[in-house]
Motif scaffolding. Sequence first.
Motif, PDB file in Angstrom:
ATOM      1  N   LEU A 166       0.889  -1.155   0.000  1.00 11.59           N
ATOM      2  CA  LEU A 166       0.000   0.000   0.000  1.00 11.59           C
ATOM      3  C   LEU A 166       0.923   1.200   0.000  1.00 11.59           C
ATOM      4  O   LEU A 166       1.716   1.374   0.940  1.00 11.59           O
ATOM      5  CB  LEU A 166      -0.911   0.017   1.230  1.00 11.59           C
ATOM      6  CG  LEU A 166      -1.667   1.331   1.476  1.00 11.59           C
ATOM      7  CD1 LEU A 166      -2.588   1.663   0.297  1.00 11.59           C
ATOM      8  CD2 LEU A 166      -2.453   1.265   2.767  1.00 11.59           C
ATOM      9  N   ILE A 167       0.857   1.987  -1.079  1.00 13.24           N
ATOM     10  CA  ILE A 167       1.771   3.103  -1.246  1.00 13.24           C
ATOM     11  C   ILE A 167       0.934   4.376  -1.380  1.00 13.24           C
ATOM     12  O   ILE A 167       0.126   4.491  -2.301  1.00 13.24           O
ATOM     13  CB  ILE A 167       2.650   2.914  -2.498  1.00 13.24           C
ATOM     14  CG1 ILE A 167       3.356   1.550  -2.447  1.00 13.24           C
ATOM     15  CG2 ILE A 167       3.660   4.054  -2.628  1.00 13.24           C
ATOM     16  CD1 ILE A 167       3.894   1.080  -3.792  1.00 13.24           C
ATOM     17  N   VAL A 168       1.131   5.301  -0.454  1.00 13.23           N
ATOM     18  CA  VAL A 168       0.397   6.566  -0.460  1.00 13.23           C
ATOM     19  C   VAL A 168       1.408   7.681  -0.694  1.00 13.23           C
ATOM     20  O   VAL A 168       2.337   7.864   0.102  1.00 13.23           O
ATOM     21  CB  VAL A 168      -0.344   6.789   0.879  1.00 13.23           C
ATOM     22  CG1 VAL A 168      -1.114   8.106   0.844  1.00 13.23           C
ATOM     23  CG2 VAL A 168      -1.273   5.616   1.182  1.00 13.23           C
ATOM     24  N   SER A 169       1.251   8.387  -1.819  1.00 14.01           N
ATOM     25  CA  SER A 169       2.218   9.425  -2.163  1.00 14.01           C
ATOM     26  C   SER A 169       1.542  10.573  -2.904  1.00 14.01           C
ATOM     27  O   SER A 169       0.719  10.350  -3.794  1.00 14.01           O
ATOM     28  CB  SER A 169       3.320   8.846  -3.056  1.00 14.01           C
ATOM     29  OG  SER A 169       4.191   9.877  -3.502  1.00 14.01           O
ATOM     30  N   GLY A 170       1.928  11.778  -2.554  1.00 13.19           N
ATOM     31  CA  GLY A 170       1.455  12.952  -3.276  1.00 13.19           C
ATOM     32  C   GLY A 170       1.934  12.957  -4.720  1.00 13.19           C
ATOM     33  O   GLY A 170       1.340  13.619  -5.574  1.00 13.19           O
ATOM     34  N   GLU A 171       3.004  12.211  -4.999  1.00 17.84           N
ATOM     35  CA  GLU A 171       3.534  12.145  -6.366  1.00 17.84           C
ATOM     36  C   GLU A 171       2.571  11.434  -7.320  1.00 17.84           C
ATOM     37  O   GLU A 171       2.740  11.498  -8.533  1.00 17.84           O
ATOM     38  CB  GLU A 171       4.902  11.444  -6.381  1.00 17.84           C
ATOM     39  CG  GLU A 171       5.974  12.243  -5.652  1.00 17.84           C
ATOM     40  CD  GLU A 171       7.346  11.595  -5.708  1.00 17.84           C
ATOM     41  OE1 GLU A 171       7.674  10.933  -6.711  1.00 17.84           O
ATOM     42  OE2 GLU A 171       8.095  11.760  -4.732  1.00 17.84           O
ATOM     43  N   PHE A 172       1.573  10.741  -6.775  1.00 14.87           N
ATOM     44  CA  PHE A 172       0.608  10.035  -7.624  1.00 14.87           C
ATOM     45  C   PHE A 172      -0.503  10.950  -8.129  1.00 14.87           C
ATOM     46  O   PHE A 172      -1.284  10.552  -8.986  1.00 14.87           O
ATOM     47  CB  PHE A 172      -0.022   8.863  -6.856  1.00 14.87           C
ATOM     48  CG  PHE A 172       0.933   7.759  -6.520  1.00 14.87           C
ATOM     49  CD1 PHE A 172       1.989   7.428  -7.354  1.00 14.87           C
ATOM     50  CD2 PHE A 172       0.769   7.029  -5.357  1.00 14.87           C
ATOM     51  CE1 PHE A 172       2.862   6.397  -7.043  1.00 14.87           C
ATOM     52  CE2 PHE A 172       1.624   5.986  -5.032  1.00 14.87           C
ATOM     53  CZ  PHE A 172       2.682   5.676  -5.884  1.00 14.87           C
ATOM     54  N   ALA A 173      -0.602  12.161  -7.597  1.00 11.73           N
ATOM     55  CA  ALA A 173      -1.665  13.086  -7.995  1.00 11.73           C
ATOM     56  C   ALA A 173      -1.626  13.325  -9.505  1.00 11.73           C
ATOM     57  O   ALA A 173      -0.561  13.565 -10.077  1.00 11.73           O
ATOM     58  CB  ALA A 173      -1.524  14.401  -7.244  1.00 11.73           C
ATOM     59  N   GLY A 174      -2.781  13.202 -10.136  1.00 13.82           N
ATOM     60  CA  GLY A 174      -2.878  13.448 -11.570  1.00 13.82           C
ATOM     61  C   GLY A 174      -2.402  12.306 -12.444  1.00 13.82           C
ATOM     62  O   GLY A 174      -2.414  12.418 -13.664  1.00 13.82           O
ATOM     63  N   LYS A 175      -1.988  11.194 -11.841  1.00 11.96           N
ATOM     64  CA  LYS A 175      -1.507  10.045 -12.619  1.00 11.96           C
ATOM     65  C   LYS A 175      -2.540   8.921 -12.567  1.00 11.96           C
ATOM     66  O   LYS A 175      -3.210   8.716 -11.558  1.00 11.96           O
ATOM     67  CB  LYS A 175      -0.178   9.531 -12.059  1.00 11.96           C
ATOM     68  CG  LYS A 175       0.963  10.509 -12.243  1.00 11.96           C
ATOM     69  CD  LYS A 175       2.271   9.922 -11.789  1.00 11.96           C
ATOM     70  CE  LYS A 175       3.401  10.920 -12.046  1.00 11.96           C
ATOM     71  NZ  LYS A 175       4.639  10.468 -11.434  1.00 11.96           N
ATOM     72  N   SER A 176      -2.627   8.175 -13.657  1.00 11.37           N
ATOM     73  CA  SER A 176      -3.531   7.028 -13.714  1.00 11.37           C
ATOM     74  C   SER A 176      -2.964   5.897 -12.861  1.00 11.37           C
ATOM     75  O   SER A 176      -1.791   5.918 -12.468  1.00 11.37           O
ATOM     76  CB  SER A 176      -3.681   6.542 -15.158  1.00 11.37           C
ATOM     77  OG  SER A 176      -2.475   5.922 -15.594  1.00 11.37           O
ATOM     78  N   ARG A 177      -3.807   4.902 -12.596  1.00 10.13           N
ATOM     79  CA  ARG A 177      -3.364   3.736 -11.822  1.00 10.13           C
ATOM     80  C   ARG A 177      -2.166   3.073 -12.507  1.00 10.13           C
ATOM     81  O   ARG A 177      -1.198   2.689 -11.857  1.00 10.13           O
ATOM     82  CB  ARG A 177      -4.533   2.742 -11.689  1.00 10.13           C
ATOM     83  CG  ARG A 177      -4.223   1.550 -10.801  1.00 10.13           C
ATOM     84  CD  ARG A 177      -5.440   0.646 -10.634  1.00 10.13           C
ATOM     85  NE  ARG A 177      -5.952   0.138 -11.902  1.00 10.13           N
ATOM     86  CZ  ARG A 177      -5.473  -0.941 -12.522  1.00 10.13           C
ATOM     87  NH1 ARG A 177      -4.474  -1.613 -12.001  1.00 10.13           N
ATOM     88  NH2 ARG A 177      -5.990  -1.338 -13.668  1.00 10.13           N
TER      89      ARG A 177
END
Length: 82
Positions: A33-44
């Motif tokens: 389970l990876i929670v990161s602000g860097e994922f904002a705006g990116k698809s799965r």
Amino acid sequence: MMMHPEQVRKIIAEGIACEHLEVAGDGQHFEALIVSGEFAGKSRVQRQQAVNEILRQHFNSGALHALSMKTQTPAEWSETRG
């Protein structure tokens, strides 16, 4: 060479800024389970590609066989926790 979940966690944490990170596994198959602000705006798919790139050398060497991951932004994680 088998990897320990803590090793996988450390590699991911060094490659991406995580708000929260959990890794479990048996030495060959892992779940994260990876929670990161860097994922904002990116698809799965884009999120998973970013994590796979961080771990690429370990997959290529055979040290890491399978990683099932859930990738979320901090806002998504907050929503899922209620």
